[in-house]
Each structure stands twice: as C-alpha cells, then as structure tokens.
Design a protein around this motif. Sequence first.
Motif, short mmCIF file in Angstrom:
data_model
loop_
_atom_site.label_atom_id
_atom_site.label_comp_id
_atom_site.label_asym_id
_atom_site.label_seq_id
_atom_site.Cartn_x
_atom_site.Cartn_y
_atom_site.Cartn_z
N LYS A 102 -19.78 -48.65 16.34
CA LYS A 102 -19.49 -49.86 15.57
C LYS A 102 -18.21 -49.68 14.77
CE LYS A 102 -24.24 -51.26 15.53
NZ LYS A 102 -25.47 -51.31 14.80
N GLU A 103 -17.53 -50.81 14.52
CA GLU A 103 -16.27 -50.78 13.78
C GLU A 103 -16.48 -50.25 12.37
OE1 GLU A 103 -13.12 -52.86 14.30
OE2 GLU A 103 -13.58 -53.64 16.28
N ALA A 104 -15.48 -49.54 11.87
CA ALA A 104 -15.45 -49.02 10.50
C ALA A 104 -16.71 -48.23 10.16
CB ALA A 104 -15.24 -50.16 9.51
N GLN A 152 -16.04 -45.17 19.15
CA GLN A 152 -15.85 -46.60 18.85
C GLN A 152 -14.65 -47.15 19.60
OE1 GLN A 152 -13.37 -48.45 16.80
NE2 GLN A 152 -14.52 -50.21 17.52
N SER A 161 -14.78 -49.99 22.48
CA SER A 161 -13.95 -51.20 22.39
C SER A 161 -13.07 -51.36 23.62
CB SER A 161 -13.06 -51.15 21.15
OG SER A 161 -13.83 -51.14 19.99
#
Length: 162
Positions: free
Chosen positions: A40-42, A76, A80
């Motif tokens: 997941k982002e961040a 991540q 993506s």
Amino acid sequence: MSNLAKLEFVALNITGKNYLSWVLDAEIYLDAKGLGETIKEANKETPQDKTKALIFLRHHLHEGLKNECLIVKDPQILWSNLKERYDHQKTVILPIPRYDWLNLRLQDFKSVSEYNSAMFKITSQLKLCGENITDAEILEKTYSTFHANNIVLQTQYREKGF
C-alpha cells in the motif's frame, strides 16, 4: 523447474491473462502472512517485511517479468508497476461475462446444478471486474429464463420469493 512446484498459487503470466486472479491470491496471501500493508502507498512497514513481500511477489512472477523488475527494491513500487501494466484486463475481460450473463438461460442446461455452476462462474467474473450482481438480480435472471411452459411455476416462485 523445481521452484514451480513450490508456488502457493499460479505465477503472474507475462501476458497478464491471469492478473485479476493473481492479484486476489497475492493480496490474500500477503494479508495472511501479515505483509498486506507492504503493497500500500505510504506504508511504514519494516525493511524486513518489505523484503519478505518483495521476495514473495518476485517468486510468483513469470521469469520474463522478473527480469524486467530486477531493479525494483520496494514491493509497493512493484505492485504499482504491475497494476499500471495489467489493470486494464478488467476492461478486456468484462465484455465476455456481460455477454454470457445476457445470454444465460435455464433451459439451455440439462440440470439446475449445471445452470447454477455457470451462473456463479459468470457472476464471479463480473464481480472480479467490478460489476456487482445482487441476489435479487440472480433470482430474476433465473425466473425470467424459465421455459414458456413453466409460466405458472415462474409466477409461483416469484410470489414465494424462492
């Protein structure tokens, strides 16, 4: 070749044909291992968890894809990149289950169980592509495809809510 026998699920094909099912399998497995946040982002996951997730993801890629992703060191970013490359599969696959749904008829099957199997396969594909089919729609589809000789039965089933 011995690595193929150790896969938890089928590796992502370089063509991306199995991308949608691969994504679901990978997410489920990563969540089960406590590594779901790494894609997941961040995210604030530890380097060890990110490395474990990256190893797992790379292990479940076609050899050609592995070679293309050699320099990616963050799960991540890999996730993506794969999403950007293959997520269009939903729009490619969606017309087929839509067509099958429109042409699904109970009378085309020898048994109700065969019909149910085909119907659940189609609805699963639609849901995988982001189209939600409700139980009411499934029942209505079944009722509306009864043979013309069974109009009375169709009406009774609707009234009773079967």
